[in-house]
Motif scaffolding. Sequence first.
Motif, short mmCIF file in Angstrom:
data_model
loop_
_atom_site.label_atom_id
_atom_site.label_comp_id
_atom_site.label_asym_id
_atom_site.label_seq_id
_atom_site.Cartn_x
_atom_site.Cartn_y
_atom_site.Cartn_z
N UNK A 255 0.81 -1.23 0.00
CA UNK A 255 0.00 0.00 0.00
C UNK A 255 0.84 1.26 0.00
N UNK A 256 2.14 1.16 0.31
CA UNK A 256 2.91 2.39 0.34
C UNK A 256 4.27 2.22 0.96
N UNK A 257 4.88 3.36 1.24
CA UNK A 257 6.23 3.43 1.82
C UNK A 257 6.16 4.34 3.05
N UNK A 258 6.85 3.92 4.11
CA UNK A 258 6.83 4.67 5.37
C UNK A 258 8.24 4.84 5.89
N UNK A 259 8.47 5.95 6.59
CA UNK A 259 9.74 6.19 7.26
C UNK A 259 9.53 7.14 8.42
N UNK A 260 10.52 7.21 9.30
CA UNK A 260 10.41 8.12 10.45
C UNK A 260 11.71 8.91 10.56
N UNK A 261 11.62 10.14 10.07
CA UNK A 261 12.80 11.02 10.05
C UNK A 261 13.04 11.69 11.41
N UNK A 262 12.07 11.53 12.35
CA UNK A 262 12.11 12.26 13.61
C UNK A 262 13.25 11.84 14.53
N UNK A 263 13.95 10.77 14.19
CA UNK A 263 15.08 10.34 15.02
C UNK A 263 16.34 11.15 14.72
N UNK A 264 16.28 11.96 13.66
CA UNK A 264 17.47 12.72 13.25
C UNK A 264 17.52 14.08 13.96
N UNK A 265 17.55 14.05 15.27
CA UNK A 265 17.65 15.28 16.05
C UNK A 265 18.98 15.30 16.78
N UNK A 266 19.87 16.20 16.36
CA UNK A 266 21.15 16.38 17.07
C UNK A 266 21.25 17.87 17.42
N UNK A 267 22.42 18.28 17.82
CA UNK A 267 22.61 19.70 18.12
C UNK A 267 22.96 20.50 16.87
N UNK A 268 23.20 19.83 15.76
CA UNK A 268 23.54 20.51 14.50
C UNK A 268 22.34 20.42 13.56
N UNK A 269 21.45 21.43 13.66
CA UNK A 269 20.19 21.33 12.94
C UNK A 269 20.38 21.39 11.43
#
Lengths: 436, 436
Positions: B212-226
């Motif tokens: 039905x589709x493609x899913x991902x979770x980019x929210x883990x990419x939080x560091x101090x270098x935005x």
Amino acid sequence: MTTLPTGGLALSQLDEQLLQPGVKGLALTAPLRQHMIGVQRWNVLAGDTGFPVALLKTSSLRHNLDWMRAFCARHGALLAPHGKTTMSPQLFDAQLANGAWGITLATASQVQVAARFGVRRVLLANEVVAASDIRVLLQLLRDNPAFELFALADSLDGVQRLADAVTAAGLRRPLPLLVELGIAGKRAGCRTSDEAMAVARAIAAAPGLQLAGIEGYEGLLVTTDRAADLERVDAFLQAMVDLVRQCDAEGLFAGPQILLSAGGSSYFDRVAQCFAGVTGTSRPVLSIVRSGCYLTNDHGHYFELTRELDERAGGGVGLVPALEVWSTVLSRPEPTLAILGMGKRDASHDLGLPRALLRHRIGAAGPVALDDGWHIEKMNDQHAYLRLPENEVDELRVGDLVGCGISHPCTTFDKWSVLLLVEDDYRVTGAVNTFF
Amino acid sequence: MTTLPTGGLALSQLDEQLLQPGVKGLALTAPLRQHMIGVQRWNVLAGDTGFPVALLKTSSLRHNLDWMRAFCARHGALLAPHGKTTMSPQLFDAQLANGAWGITLATASQVQVAARFGVRRVLLANEVVAASDIRVLLQLLRDNPAFELFALADSLDGVQRLADAVTAAGLRRPLPLLVELGIAGKRAGCRTSDEAMAVARAIAAAPGLQLAGIEGYEGLLVTTDRAADLERVDAFLQAMVDLVRQCDAEGLFAGPQILLSAGGSSYFDRVAQCFAGVTGTSRPVLSIVRSGCYLTNDHGHYFELTRELDERAGGGVGLVPALEVWSTVLSRPEPTLAILGMGKRDASHDLGLPRALLRHRIGAAGPVALDDGWHIEKMNDQHAYLRLPENEVDELRVGDLVGCGISHPCTTFDKWSVLLLVEDDYRVTGAVNTFF
């Protein structure tokens, strides 16, 4: 509960309640009366429960109950286990049936929960200040003549608020209070004996209040230098004893006995030893320890602290961990990484992350113990990151189960409304509820 | 709920439920039907509730709902807010009534709760692996023809388990799955496009399953270098789009549309922008963002991240914090130290401690804002340590109220079974429930 005692009307109502699909750990496909859990023939190792699931090993609970009863008998101490740890009526009942003097609690709403499920003596080891909190407590006392409540005070403002409220409520019996002695830089409690004596005198003089004892919490004195900790603990406990003598010399205590209470889950041996020697007072001193975490212990913070306690007592089989959280391997995205379906919503993370104990493939003969090369390195809300040793990466597949011990029971219990009771072979025999 | 929409039979049952004394934050002296909360004329600032108490400001919820609807309309994105944040049926309902496409959830038991309270479309943004979890989900699909469920897979093992279960259950409609693309070193999800394509082909070929589709979770990419974070976020989102095109070129998708979903609460602007441009596929692409924390926002971690998001969009009034926890000053043991009756059992502590916002003396004209000199420096299970500025130590007494903002709504909601809805003047107008 199958092998632990239960009693009381409200407890049987819990047994009768209809659990709805969606209760975490149960994987119900239809509503189920709670007492029917024990006859489902579920086994966690067969994958019959939902995952994650929180488990209490009945044999370990029984061992810890027996251990603590023997400890208290040996030291002449009474036990008022801190109920905030589990907030479980069935576990309160098991502890009371095992000889506990009462249940310790931290907030007015916790006292209401305990009273609703048949607890008849509560040590509220906290200041009671909010008018709404005072109101609900006084109502419990007024409506239930057999209900006993002891609370703390550490300020003249606090004493005044309680005295005014008791007078206004027309309570027919005095409200017994303990003065809290504190520790500089730590939590509540008077910082000096002079301050504590001023509060004690105010209580003794206030209409509707009664000075019932002295309370302190030495459990905040945990650093990396245990020898120094223990010296400070002993000095603090001695200051509490001195305060008892000073109040007694001034004739401030009322009631048939003097309550002297301390003891978190780390140093209750020192408390029991120090308080056992307090004699020669105008009325008997009741030495009351308050450990909440002894009942389930853990695989981390409190396991280490109670091991030390056991060594101080000369060894023997001490308290054993009773609480485990089991989850499924959801993903094996990298050779040494497994993602488990268990997170900050399911297990404590404030005093150390969970410890991976066992892996199990459904259908296999039994679970396999994991060594320290396997460790949880991180948790998100709903996931844990399990790191595998490089030479064992083939041992864990998607769908395998992992059993974890936890560190800090208080912040694991509050993540479950139902915990399952299991035998040593992980057969499910019943359930307990929590009310947070 | 007074100013937010409600509906459905089970929701009205929540309104009718009899709340018992002991529910945290309510200070009930007798059982009370939940819908009667709104007519009690309680005001938090008058001390009418119990303490601690968790509050949702209705005007802020309304603002955030409107903000997000406008955001989605502007970007052509659909919203499936992550329900694990609140696990509140009334808040699910408010979001669906506000145009949300569905509700995202993390576990099978969460899906059961949502279905019980009328949610009809769920994106289960997680792998489903345990046989018991698969069983309860397939049962929901079988028993409720109108119920739609989309789940994730990231392994051939996982696909096989689902295919076997669907076949065995005799489900008459295919189970739609999204392939999860992951990030090296992070959580679940295929680490390469080749792995993801292998999983996609397995789904397309399996009886009973449907890609039905493609899913991902980019929210883990939080560091101090935005700046670096955003580059990685954009690259990851582009890899997801590339995967859609590759699957489409191979004719792997089934069903009327292609679901393309990412978006935690930090970068959903990038997600919406990146996914808006995906055209020319065999069937329409639905761009679905999944923020859970937009609804209440917070005074810490997510406030900062959504401020940045707002600046990237060119400013304007962004999301505003709606969730506060109020407690009482229990003790003033040292000049610059106040002990509050609020702890790890009441407020999140995993992404920053609560922030002291307001102090209030009952009977005073109104609360007083606190500057950064006032800060929570520590929490125990049931207590917080509030540090006062040295020049304001006379401003706070035992019995005063302190209102705190929190950091991380997910781990605050799960500490409350009932949260109160308040107007801006802290009048209580209703309540919402949570099911953890």
